[in-house]
Design a protein around this motif. Sequence first.
Motif, PDB file in Angstrom:
ATOM      1  N   UNK A  43       0.843  -1.258   0.029  1.00 15.02           N
ATOM      2  CA  UNK A  43       0.145   0.040   0.086  1.00 15.02           C
ATOM      3  C   UNK A  43       0.999   1.348  -0.021  1.00 15.02           C
ATOM      4  N   UNK A  44       2.354   1.216   0.242  1.00 15.13           N
ATOM      5  CA  UNK A  44       3.139   2.523   0.274  1.00 15.13           C
ATOM      6  C   UNK A  44       3.373   2.885  -1.020  1.00 15.13           C
ATOM      7  N   UNK A  45       3.227   2.171  -1.895  1.00 18.68           N
ATOM      8  CA  UNK A  45       3.855   2.930  -3.533  1.00 18.68           C
ATOM      9  C   UNK A  45       2.917   1.977  -4.695  1.00 18.68           C
ATOM     10  N   UNK A  46       2.502   2.800  -5.563  1.00 15.48           N
ATOM     11  CA  UNK A  46       1.945   2.124  -6.689  1.00 15.48           C
ATOM     12  C   UNK A  46       2.472   2.680  -8.012  1.00 15.48           C
ATOM     13  N   UNK A  47       2.921   1.661  -8.724  1.00 16.03           N
ATOM     14  CA  UNK A  47       3.673   2.135 -10.000  1.00 16.03           C
ATOM     15  C   UNK A  47       2.556   1.983 -10.999  1.00 16.03           C
ATOM     16  N   UNK A 156       9.954   6.097  -4.065  1.00 15.55           N
ATOM     17  CA  UNK A 156       8.351   5.636  -3.973  1.00 15.55           C
ATOM     18  C   UNK A 156       8.152   5.742  -2.221  1.00 15.55           C
ATOM     19  N   UNK A 157       9.005   5.196  -1.532  1.00 15.98           N
ATOM     20  CA  UNK A 157       8.804   4.763  -0.012  1.00 15.98           C
ATOM     21  C   UNK A 157       8.871   6.440   0.695  1.00 15.98           C
ATOM     22  N   UNK A 158       9.690   7.143   0.210  1.00 14.75           N
ATOM     23  CA  UNK A 158       9.755   8.417   0.974  1.00 14.75           C
ATOM     24  C   UNK A 158       8.523   9.366   0.799  1.00 14.75           C
ATOM     25  N   UNK A 159       7.963   9.312  -0.379  1.00 14.13           N
ATOM     26  CA  UNK A 159       6.731  10.019  -0.853  1.00 14.13           C
ATOM     27  C   UNK A 159       5.676  10.012   0.277  1.00 14.13           C
TER      28      UNK A 159
END
Length: 159
Positions: A43-47, A156-159
């Motif tokens: 759920x942390x990042x979606x490409x 992506x994790x930092x966003x």
Amino acid sequence: MPDIILIITGILCLIAGLAGCILPAIPGPPVSYAGLLLLHFTDKAQFSATQLLLWLLIVVIVQVLDYLVPMLGSKYSGGTRWGTRGCLIGTVIGLFFMPWGIILGPFLGAFIGELFGGRETRQALKSGLGSLLGFLFGTVVKCVLCGYFTWEFVSALVR
């Protein structure tokens, strides 16, 4: 909890992928790509599908070129078919003599192939060096790609 496991496994894939750029037993770019896929399933990042498919295409191209670039290096440094075929044979044989075999195999294969083809030592050495430079170029490209995947993962994790 499952997101944490996927993220940690993704980080391990990225580390293994970077190591695989140097260690020929590990296919670096595909393993790094797997790390990005693991992050995508959290759920942390979606490409986007476009990003994932483009990255997959780049990984496939880099993997194929990794085997072809040493032969092209031999060919474009003045090598003949003998050198190109020797480079291919040397690459395959070098896989059995890790880690130095993967570096020296293409070089020695092209060099010996050119000698069998009747070339002088100087010309054969030039062909062998071309294959070695091709191998080193392929390694740099793999490192850049795996580094980019690592950067995408972290950003992506930092966003």
